[in-house]
Design an enzyme around this catalytic site. Sequence first.
Site, PDB file in Angstrom:
ATOM      1  N   CYS A  78       5.091  -7.308   7.836  1.00  0.00           N
ATOM      2  CA  CYS A  78       5.987  -6.805   8.879  1.00  0.00           C
ATOM      3  C   CYS A  78       6.077  -7.855   9.983  1.00  0.00           C
ATOM      4  CB  CYS A  78       5.448  -5.490   9.452  1.00  0.00           C
ATOM      5  SG  CYS A  78       6.502  -4.733  10.719  1.00  0.00           S
ATOM      6  N   CYS A  85       3.388   8.431   1.398  1.00  0.00           N
ATOM      7  CA  CYS A  85       3.772   7.431   2.391  1.00  0.00           C
ATOM      8  C   CYS A  85       4.054   6.128   1.659  1.00  0.00           C
ATOM      9  CB  CYS A  85       2.655   7.264   3.419  1.00  0.00           C
ATOM     10  SG  CYS A  85       3.031   6.092   4.737  1.00  0.00           S
ATOM     11  N   HIS A 129       4.630   5.277  21.747  1.00  0.00           N
ATOM     12  CA  HIS A 129       3.302   4.770  22.114  1.00  0.00           C
ATOM     13  C   HIS A 129       3.108   4.434  23.593  1.00  0.00           C
ATOM     14  CE1 HIS A 129       2.715   4.818  17.884  1.00  0.00           C
ATOM     15  NE2 HIS A 129       3.366   3.697  17.639  1.00  0.00           N
ATOM     16  N   SER A 181      10.299   6.268   9.668  1.00  0.00           N
ATOM     17  CA  SER A 181       9.667   5.830  10.912  1.00  0.00           C
ATOM     18  C   SER A 181      10.192   4.461  11.335  1.00  0.00           C
ATOM     19  CB  SER A 181       8.149   5.756  10.720  1.00  0.00           C
ATOM     20  OG  SER A 181       7.522   5.275  11.895  1.00  0.00           O
ATOM     21  N   GLU A 231       0.821  -1.206   0.000  1.00  0.00           N
ATOM     22  CA  GLU A 231       0.000   0.000   0.000  1.00  0.00           C
ATOM     23  C   GLU A 231       0.853   1.253   0.000  1.00  0.00           C
ATOM     24  OE1 GLU A 231      -2.820  -0.081   3.201  1.00  0.00           O
ATOM     25  OE2 GLU A 231      -3.148  -2.233   2.977  1.00  0.00           O
ATOM     26  N   CYS A 291       3.255  -5.272  16.325  1.00  0.00           N
ATOM     27  CA  CYS A 291       2.659  -4.299  17.243  1.00  0.00           C
ATOM     28  C   CYS A 291       1.153  -4.559  17.370  1.00  0.00           C
ATOM     29  CB  CYS A 291       2.913  -2.879  16.745  1.00  0.00           C
ATOM     30  SG  CYS A 291       4.679  -2.461  16.659  1.00  0.00           S
ATOM     31  N   CYS A 322      -1.514  -2.627  15.043  1.00  0.00           N
ATOM     32  CA  CYS A 322      -1.188  -2.434  13.628  1.00  0.00           C
ATOM     33  C   CYS A 322      -1.783  -3.539  12.757  1.00  0.00           C
ATOM     34  CB  CYS A 322       0.330  -2.393  13.446  1.00  0.00           C
ATOM     35  SG  CYS A 322       0.864  -2.202  11.735  1.00  0.00           S
ATOM     36  N   GLY A 343       5.530  -2.277   6.756  1.00  0.00           N
ATOM     37  CA  GLY A 343       6.883  -2.710   7.060  1.00  0.00           C
ATOM     38  C   GLY A 343       7.624  -1.801   8.032  1.00  0.00           C
ATOM     39  N   GLU A 344       8.729  -2.309   8.549  1.00  0.00           N
ATOM     40  CA  GLU A 344       9.645  -1.575   9.427  1.00  0.00           C
ATOM     41  C   GLU A 344      10.884  -1.214   8.601  1.00  0.00           C
ATOM     42  OE1 GLU A 344      12.191   0.137  11.575  1.00  0.00           O
ATOM     43  OE2 GLU A 344      10.341  -0.285  12.691  1.00  0.00           O
ATOM     44  N   CYS A 387      -1.915   2.387   7.035  1.00  0.00           N
ATOM     45  CA  CYS A 387      -1.215   1.271   6.406  1.00  0.00           C
ATOM     46  C   CYS A 387      -1.733  -0.082   6.894  1.00  0.00           C
ATOM     47  CB  CYS A 387       0.284   1.380   6.640  1.00  0.00           C
ATOM     48  SG  CYS A 387       0.808   1.231   8.340  1.00  0.00           S
TER      49      CYS A 387
END
Length: 345
Positions: A112, A105, A219, A194, A92, A116, A119, A162-163, A336
């Site tokens: 991922c 973005c 967070h 990020s 995406e 989390c 997410c 993704g990270e 996302c």
Amino acid sequence: MDKRDVKSMTDVELTAFVTAAGFPAFRAKQIRSFLDRGVTDFDKMQNLPADLRAFLKEAALVPSVTVEKRFVSAIDGTVKYLFRLSDGEVVESVLMHYKHGWSQCLSTQVGCRMGCSFCATGMEGLVRNLLPSEMIAQIEAAEAAEAEQNVRVSHIVLMGMGEPLDNYDNVLRFLQMLSEEGGVHIGMRHVSLSTCGLVDKIRRLQEENLQLTLSVSLHAPNDELRRQMMPVAKRWSVDELLSACRDYASATSRRISFEYAMIDGVNDSDECARELAGKLKGMLCHVNLIPANEVRGKDHKRSKAERLKAFSDILAARGIPVTVRRTLGADISASCGQLKRNEQV
């Protein structure tokens, strides 16, 4: 023969690739000019000699990114894309318009593995890393899709699926390609990267001394709460993460942006706000409060407006720069992972 991804090559690497096959060095610049225009079919590179095109078809590839689905928000004009990759996987991307121009973005992985709790992307696990060329191609595909509006992407946010720091080498190569002349040509000060807090990679990124904005998904103000929300917190404590962030800000003179998803009854209390302010005191930073996205299959709810204001007021009163992120594209699942998951369910 394993085919080489020529779009992910630097100019030096592409020249070496071409000359090693017996072709003149200037041919690399011709190939690059086609790649920078989004050409992926070697047969369409008509000013290349036939033998070079034949070599490229045998020894090289250009991974494709095509628009599978496109949604436009009736609320604010945000555009959400579901991109299809060469191997059939999908990722995406979101195109947003601000006063400063168009910001996109991008995704850096298919899926991922960070897991989390709030997410949507992490619910499928990690499928694979994206190549540098596939990150660049997301920009080119979006600009092509919006050609009638003459859209030129000027800002990049690596905050999609993704990270980014879990795909460190490919992301660094992408950043190098991003600012090259002739391509999309976006400077580092217009890039935000990020991370959920991979401390070892943050320290490695510090050594690169890039002038991008580092956004850290925090967070929670303490280990007990953060470990409930983010598995990465079991490896590095909040204090270890914030120490790396302080060092990064000091070394680069770049302000850290802390992302804080506000979840009703979980991390949005006055006590959490006071604790967070104490942890961040004296750091070159900014806190971005985000009304948490409500994801199918997750039971958390976003904080109420009055909680967002109270939390923000406490931080501001203690000298911590803070804003509440404006929600864009709410009617098109712009956050996302949500679109892909909705398409699969």
